[in-house]
Design a protein around this motif. Structure first.
Motif, PDB file in Angstrom:
ATOM      1  N   LYS A  67       0.805  -1.227   0.000  1.00 54.08           N
ATOM      2  CA  LYS A  67       0.000   0.000   0.000  1.00 54.08           C
ATOM      3  C   LYS A  67       0.838   1.277   0.000  1.00 54.08           C
ATOM      4  O   LYS A  67       0.301   2.366  -0.183  1.00 54.08           O
ATOM      5  CB  LYS A  67      -0.932   0.005   1.218  1.00 54.08           C
ATOM      6  N   ALA A  80     -11.025  -5.531   1.231  1.00 53.62           N
ATOM      7  CA  ALA A  80     -11.177  -4.414   0.297  1.00 53.62           C
ATOM      8  C   ALA A  80     -10.372  -4.669  -0.978  1.00 53.62           C
ATOM      9  O   ALA A  80     -10.856  -4.419  -2.093  1.00 53.62           O
ATOM     10  CB  ALA A  80     -10.722  -3.118   0.955  1.00 53.62           C
ATOM     11  N   GLU A  81      -9.151  -5.192  -0.824  1.00 51.68           N
ATOM     12  CA  GLU A  81      -8.341  -5.492  -2.012  1.00 51.68           C
ATOM     13  C   GLU A  81      -8.978  -6.589  -2.859  1.00 51.68           C
ATOM     14  O   GLU A  81      -8.962  -6.528  -4.089  1.00 51.68           O
ATOM     15  CB  GLU A  81      -6.921  -5.902  -1.612  1.00 51.68           C
ATOM     16  N   ARG A 111     -12.184  -7.234  -3.081  1.00 49.07           N
ATOM     17  CA  ARG A 111     -13.333  -6.631  -3.783  1.00 49.07           C
ATOM     18  C   ARG A 111     -12.867  -5.842  -5.011  1.00 49.07           C
ATOM     19  O   ARG A 111     -13.474  -5.928  -6.083  1.00 49.07           O
ATOM     20  CB  ARG A 111     -14.112  -5.701  -2.838  1.00 49.07           C
ATOM     21  N   GLU A 112     -11.786  -5.086  -4.844  1.00 51.36           N
ATOM     22  CA  GLU A 112     -11.239  -4.321  -5.969  1.00 51.36           C
ATOM     23  C   GLU A 112     -10.777  -5.254  -7.085  1.00 51.36           C
ATOM     24  O   GLU A 112     -10.990  -4.971  -8.274  1.00 51.36           O
ATOM     25  CB  GLU A 112     -10.071  -3.456  -5.492  1.00 51.36           C
ATOM     26  N   ARG A 113     -10.149  -6.351  -6.717  1.00 52.17           N
ATOM     27  CA  ARG A 113      -9.662  -7.309  -7.714  1.00 52.17           C
ATOM     28  C   ARG A 113     -10.821  -7.918  -8.487  1.00 52.17           C
ATOM     29  O   ARG A 113     -10.794  -8.004  -9.723  1.00 52.17           O
ATOM     30  CB  ARG A 113      -8.847  -8.421  -7.028  1.00 52.17           C
ATOM     31  N   LEU A 133     -13.826  -6.664  -8.845  1.00 59.50           N
ATOM     32  CA  LEU A 133     -14.456  -5.619  -9.644  1.00 59.50           C
ATOM     33  C   LEU A 133     -13.665  -5.360 -10.925  1.00 59.50           C
ATOM     34  O   LEU A 133     -14.241  -5.223 -12.009  1.00 59.50           O
ATOM     35  CB  LEU A 133     -14.566  -4.336  -8.822  1.00 59.50           C
ATOM     36  N   LEU A 134     -12.344  -5.341 -10.805  1.00 58.82           N
ATOM     37  CA  LEU A 134     -11.498  -5.135 -11.974  1.00 58.82           C
ATOM     38  C   LEU A 134     -11.636  -6.281 -12.964  1.00 58.82           C
ATOM     39  O   LEU A 134     -11.726  -6.061 -14.186  1.00 58.82           O
ATOM     40  CB  LEU A 134     -10.041  -4.976 -11.527  1.00 58.82           C
TER      41      LEU A 134
END
Length: 508
Positions: A153, A483-484, A486-488, A490-491
């Motif tokens: 991060k 959170a990471e 979820r971002e992955r 979503l991407l």
């Protein structure tokens, strides 16, 4: 702010110990009673939660996350990495307690009659327990949290910044500074405990081999001499000093271990290692949560709670250091490496030295038990003396303790400097020098105010508030990983939609 406040608190403690050592000893004993009587259960449950969580991470959907950018490679070879985390994480304690702890449990077992075959089995099982997965679970949590937030991060290498998912920008305010101050103070006292143990063990060896007096004054002289040595190492920098010393430590430790395996009761050692390992895994939950409310026995407080508090007090130091040398490893590789390799080495160490001492006392009539009763620090050297080439082995053991002393103090000054200068990955030499002097002073005043009991009391006392910090770190790291993930996802969903759109556009 962190540097100044931490230093003021520690200076007050040092002056207290210099001018009123008896009063300080009485205070630390009172603090010990309060911590163990009121919060003993809390230490046990917290340590188990942390171990379970770190094991979960190794086999979870987060296991393949790299501690850094996706294309980062580990900076150090596996051998150098293991040597550094082992030297920083255990070091002096293994040598000090390798014989003394199993024999102590044999004399006063946690349950059952003393000096029996069952007491010997229990002695080795609890030695495995105290030096196995639980302490390394605590270290793994802190080092993983720091490495993830630093290298993944881009945050500062401070304990407070591992709370960013929970606190947001408040990590720069009073709450964050309080967390860092607690981390610095816990680290200073945890390291001082080890330095005090190291000085006692070196003095015990010099007394046994060369006839020097075994006194508090001599132990303080040893702290001064070895402190000068480790401050020289500190000034040489991390890569030069620490890497060389850590590899030297590991070579000497493995060499001494192999020699004892070969010239000691080899078959007995392997038999006890095998049966104790099975017993350890069979009873790990029961040992993890064992309290004695009906008998009010002090054994758990004297041993298990002391160790858990010691590991917690060491956690910011060891965690910061391991994080610093672990960039580029995946979470799975990191967790399994820091949990299994050092734990396995500790099991082999206690099986070798503890089994040898028990075999000498139980089957060969050597006075190992009497040695522990008379002087805890002489147990290792009397055990070595009972083997062929005992004097040479004792001298090697003294050298090992000295190098462990230097390594622990060296890495501690680096970490304390980093934590007290806003996460600076290369703290200046004046700050590291100041922390080297003050950790040595804490060790000296603790020895003056009560020896081993004061060392144990100080660890438990300073670790209590930091235990709450560790549990908060579990929640914070878990939120960040979720959170990471979820971002992955979503991407990946966006990429999939773009690909489907492109395919439809190209269809005739």
């Amino acid at each position: 702010m962190v540097f100044v406040i931490s230093l003021i608190v520690i200076m007050i403690f040092v002056l207290w110990g210099l001018f009123a050592p008896e009063h300080l000893g009485a205070f630390t004993n009172e603090a010990l009673s309060f911590a163990t009587n009121r919060f003993g259960w809390f230490y046990l449950i917290a340590a188990l939660i942390i171990l379970v969580y770190t094991l979960y991470l190794a086999f979870s959907k987060y296991a393949n996350i790299t501690l850094g950018d996706e294309d980062d490679e580990p900076e150090y070879s596996n051998m150098s990495w293991f040597a550094m985390l082992f030297s920083a994480g255990m070091g002096i304690g293994l040598v000090f307690w390798g014989v003394a702890e199993p024999i102590s449990h044999y004399m006063v077992p946690p349950e059952g009659d003393p000096m029996t075959v069952e007491a010997a089995r229990t002695a080795l099982r609890y030695s495995f327990f105290h030096w196995g997965l639980h302490p390394w679970g605590i270290y793994t949590l802190v080092s993983l949290g720091l490495a993830y937030f630093m290298f993944r991060k881009g945050y500062k290498g401070l304990i407070s910044w591992t709370f960013h998912p929970l606190l947001g920008d408040k990590v720069n305010g009073p709450i964050g500074k309080t967390i860092d101050i607690l981390a610095v103070i816990a680290t200073a006292f945890g390291v001082a405990t080890s330095l005090g143990l190291g000085a006692m063990q070196i003095n015990g060896g010099l007394s046994h081999v060369f006839g020097l007096p075994n006194t508090t004054t001599m132990q303080i002289i040893i702290i001064v001499i070895v402190s000068i040595m480790f401050l020289g190492s500190t000034m040489s920098g991390l890569d030069k000093g620490m890497k060389l010393l850590s590899n030297t430590n590991l070579i000497i430790a493995i060499g001494l271990l192999i020699i004892i395996l070969l010239i000691g009761p080899t078959s007995f050692i392997f038999d006890t290692f095998t049966t104790t390992l099975g017993s350890y895994f069979q009873n790990i939950i029961q040992m993890s949560l064992r309290m004695t409310p009906f008998t009010e026995d002090s054994w758990v407080a004297s041993w298990t709670l002391f160790y858990w508090a010691w590991w917690i007090a060491w956690a910011p130091f060891v965690g910061s250091f391991i994080a610093r040398v672990s960039k580029g490893r995946t979470i799975k590789e990191f967790v399994l490496g820091t949990l299994l390799l050092p734990s396995g080495f500790s099991f082999i160490w206690f099986a070798t030295f503890g089994s040898t001492a028990l075999h000498l006392d139980m089957f060969q009539g050597k006075p190992i038990v009497e040695a522990v009763k008379a002087d805890l620090t002489s147990a290792l050297f009397i055990t070595l003396e009972s083997l062929p080439g005992g004097i040479i082995l004792a001298v090697i053991a003294i050298i090992l303790i000295v190098t462990f002393f230097i390594t622990s103090a060296d890495s501690a000054t680096f970490v304390l400097g980093m934590m007290s200068t806003d996460g600076n990955p290369n703290p200046n030499k004046k700050v590291k020098f100041a922390w080297g002097v003050f950790t040595a002073l804490i060790a000296a005043v603790l020895l003056m105010s009560g020896g081993l009991s004061s060392l144990q009391s100080a660890s438990i006392m300073t670790a209590l508030p930091f235990t709450f910090v560790l549990l908060g770190m579990v929640m914070s790291l878990n939120r960040a990983l979720k959170a990471e993930d979820r971002e992955r996802r979503l991407l990946e969903k966006q990429k999939r939609k773009q690909l489907e759109k492109l395919l439809r556009a190209n269809q005739p």
